[in-house]
Design an enzyme around this catalytic site. Structure first.
Site, PDB file in Angstrom:
ATOM      1  N   ASP A  38      -0.759  -2.492  -5.816  1.00 31.22           N
ATOM      2  CA  ASP A  38      -0.590  -3.468  -4.715  1.00 31.22           C
ATOM      3  C   ASP A  38       0.899  -3.719  -4.493  1.00 31.22           C
ATOM      4  O   ASP A  38       1.351  -3.875  -3.348  1.00 31.22           O
ATOM      5  CB  ASP A  38      -1.243  -4.815  -5.047  1.00 31.22           C
ATOM      6  CG  ASP A  38      -2.713  -4.713  -5.391  1.00 31.22           C
ATOM      7  OD1 ASP A  38      -3.023  -4.185  -6.471  1.00 31.22           O
ATOM      8  OD2 ASP A  38      -3.535  -5.171  -4.582  1.00 31.22           O
TER       9      ASP A  38
ATOM     10  N   VAL B 224      -6.442  -4.846   0.176  1.00 34.78           N
ATOM     11  CA  VAL B 224      -6.407  -3.883  -0.936  1.00 34.78           C
ATOM     12  C   VAL B 224      -6.857  -4.508  -2.262  1.00 34.78           C
ATOM     13  O   VAL B 224      -6.496  -4.021  -3.334  1.00 34.78           O
ATOM     14  CB  VAL B 224      -4.995  -3.238  -1.055  1.00 34.78           C
ATOM     15  CG1 VAL B 224      -4.694  -2.381   0.160  1.00 34.78           C
ATOM     16  CG2 VAL B 224      -3.914  -4.292  -1.265  1.00 34.78           C
TER      17      VAL B 224
ATOM     18  N   ASP C 149      -4.282  -8.251  -4.355  1.00 36.68           N
ATOM     19  CA  ASP C 149      -4.537  -8.865  -5.675  1.00 36.68           C
ATOM     20  C   ASP C 149      -3.477  -8.287  -6.625  1.00 36.68           C
ATOM     21  O   ASP C 149      -3.791  -7.553  -7.544  1.00 36.68           O
ATOM     22  CB  ASP C 149      -5.974  -8.603  -6.164  1.00 36.68           C
ATOM     23  CG  ASP C 149      -6.316  -7.135  -6.302  1.00 36.68           C
ATOM     24  OD1 ASP C 149      -5.731  -6.310  -5.573  1.00 36.68           O
ATOM     25  OD2 ASP C 149      -7.169  -6.796  -7.162  1.00 36.68           O
TER      26      ASP C 149
ATOM     27  N   HIS D  20      -3.360   4.044  -5.098  1.00 34.80           N
ATOM     28  CA  HIS D  20      -4.412   3.714  -4.127  1.00 34.80           C
ATOM     29  C   HIS D  20      -3.914   2.894  -2.922  1.00 34.80           C
ATOM     30  O   HIS D  20      -4.022   3.319  -1.773  1.00 34.80           O
ATOM     31  CB  HIS D  20      -5.511   2.878  -4.805  1.00 34.80           C
ATOM     32  CG  HIS D  20      -6.036   3.446  -6.074  1.00 34.80           C
ATOM     33  ND1 HIS D  20      -6.884   4.535  -6.104  1.00 34.80           N
ATOM     34  CD2 HIS D  20      -5.858   3.081  -7.379  1.00 34.80           C
ATOM     35  CE1 HIS D  20      -7.205   4.801  -7.361  1.00 34.80           C
ATOM     36  NE2 HIS D  20      -6.591   3.943  -8.150  1.00 34.80           N
ATOM     37  N   ASP D  21      -3.451   1.687  -3.192  1.00 36.20           N
ATOM     38  CA  ASP D  21      -3.305   0.672  -2.143  1.00 36.20           C
ATOM     39  C   ASP D  21      -2.299   0.997  -1.032  1.00 36.20           C
ATOM     40  O   ASP D  21      -2.539   0.665   0.142  1.00 36.20           O
ATOM     41  CB  ASP D  21      -2.967  -0.690  -2.769  1.00 36.20           C
ATOM     42  CG  ASP D  21      -4.116  -1.235  -3.614  1.00 36.20           C
ATOM     43  OD1 ASP D  21      -5.241  -0.712  -3.496  1.00 36.20           O
ATOM     44  OD2 ASP D  21      -3.883  -2.187  -4.383  1.00 36.20           O
TER      45      ASP D  21
HETATM   46  C1  BDR Z   1      -8.253  -0.587  -6.718  1.00 38.48           C
HETATM   47  O1  BDR Z   1      -8.490  -1.417  -7.864  1.00 38.48           O
HETATM   48  C2  BDR Z   1      -7.321  -2.070  -8.236  1.00 38.48           C
HETATM   49  O2  BDR Z   1      -7.184  -2.104  -9.627  1.00 38.48           O
HETATM   50  C3  BDR Z   1      -6.188  -1.376  -7.528  1.00 38.48           C
HETATM   51  O3  BDR Z   1      -5.142  -2.278  -7.243  1.00 38.48           O
HETATM   52  C4  BDR Z   1      -6.825  -0.852  -6.279  1.00 38.48           C
HETATM   53  O4  BDR Z   1      -6.825  -1.803  -5.255  1.00 38.48           O
HETATM   54  C5  BDR Z   1      -8.550   0.850  -7.092  1.00 38.48           C
HETATM   55  O5  BDR Z   1      -9.876   0.985  -7.465  1.00 38.48           O
HETATM   56 CA    CA Z   2      -5.457  -3.794  -5.396  1.00 31.17          CA
END
Ligand code: BDR
Ligand code: CA
Length: 305
Positions: A14, A123, A9, A237-238
């Protein structure tokens, strides 16, 4: 070679996951599906096409779902900006265009034609995967593994208890976490350990290459938004899900059953752990080799245009 379908997304982190997958020689991107999540579908599609174009990657990009299964669409604009990818400026695309057809049908087709050969990295909200599982009950036996960023077993990042991706489509997350595929989950408890320091970011600004320039522009926005909320350095994160594909031995995991709250109350989207049964476990990432992770990012960016 690790063959992968990415469901994103696109969002700022991402985008880093896409750069990582496109830049590592160990990974072959079979398709990218842009789904609704951080921002509306039309924006995640545009952002995904722009990143894959920048990366010089001509793999097919498809549209995924435009809304969650049951709940109303929620966005995470305060971290990723109005466009979902505020910061970099993109020109006209020459290489990338949106493929016809829907990403879910394409995911199922690719898995059918290549049983146990392709991993899925998801993700964003899990809507596309949940629909694919309902449409094709054999999917767990066809996919090599499903690697997911989502959930939290401590504090949430969108409500007190829920993480964004599981909050954005709790009903879908529940379907996916209880399917019989090999599942690997990177929850916030793990991804919060990987943050981008201002010192590291300034090193990228000094490096050559259009992809590195776009990466650094994305991370400037991410850094500014984290500063605005006074919550430390940006959490990456992703891309951890993509890194796992390359060398799972660098990530520590535990096997647990994962439950998702779908009551619609204050804990909506919250994930909890239970002991795993015979065949209903999810491999939950707890820690990883962080210097190794950054070495992958550096190598991928250096290999990209
Ligand atoms: C997740 O939420 C999104 O905003 C980021 O891309 C990640 O996938 C982290 O909580
Ligand atoms: Ca994401």
């Amino acid at each position: 070679m690790e063959r992968v379908i990415l469901d994103v997304d696109t969002g700022l982190d991402d985008a880093v996951a896409l750069f990582l997958a496109a830049g590592l020689e160990e990974i072959q991107v079979e398709a990218v599906i842009a789904t609704n999540g951080n921002v509306a579908l039309s924006k995640t599609v545009e952002n995904t096409l722009n990143i894959m174009e920048t990366a010089g990657c001509s793999c097919p990009v498809y549209k995924g779902s435009d809304k969650p299964l049951v709940r109303k669409h929620v966005i995470a604009g305060e971290f990723h900006g109005e466009s979902g990818l505020d910061g970099p400026v993109f020109g006209k695309r020459k290489l990338q265009h949106l493929q016809e057809g829907d990403g879910i049908t394409e995911m199922i087709r690719l898995l059918y034609e290549n049983p146990k050969e392709i991993s899925i990295v998801s993700v964003g909200p899990l809507t596309d995967l949940a629909i694919a599982l309902e449409r094709e009950p054999n999917l767990p036996t066809l996919v090599k593994q499903i690697i997911i960023m989502g959930g939290s077993f401590s504090e949430g990042n969108v409500t007190k208890e829920a993480e964004f991706n599981t909050f954005a489509d709790p009903e879908a997350a529940r379907i996916v976490f209880s399917c019989k595929a090999k599942l690997v989950l990177f929850p916030l408890d793990c991804t919060r350990q990987v943050t981008l320091s201002p010192e590291r970011l300034s090193l990228y600004h000094a490096k050559p290459g259009r992809s590195t320039e776009v990466f650094a522009a994305c991370m400037d926005t991410y850094m500014a938004n984290y500063e605005k909320h006074a919550i430390g350095w940006p959490q990456i994160h992703d891309p951890l899900c993509v890194a796992y594909l390359v060398d799972p031995s660098k990530v520590k995991t535990i096997l647990r059953k994962v439950n998702v709250d779908i009551t619609g109350g204050p804990s909506y989207g919250k994930t909890t752990q239970l002991p795993a049964g015979e065949d209903d476990g999810v491999w939950i990432a707890t820690t990883l080799d962080i210097p190794w992770f950054w070495s992958l990012i550096d190598r991928a960016l250096a290999a990209l245009p």
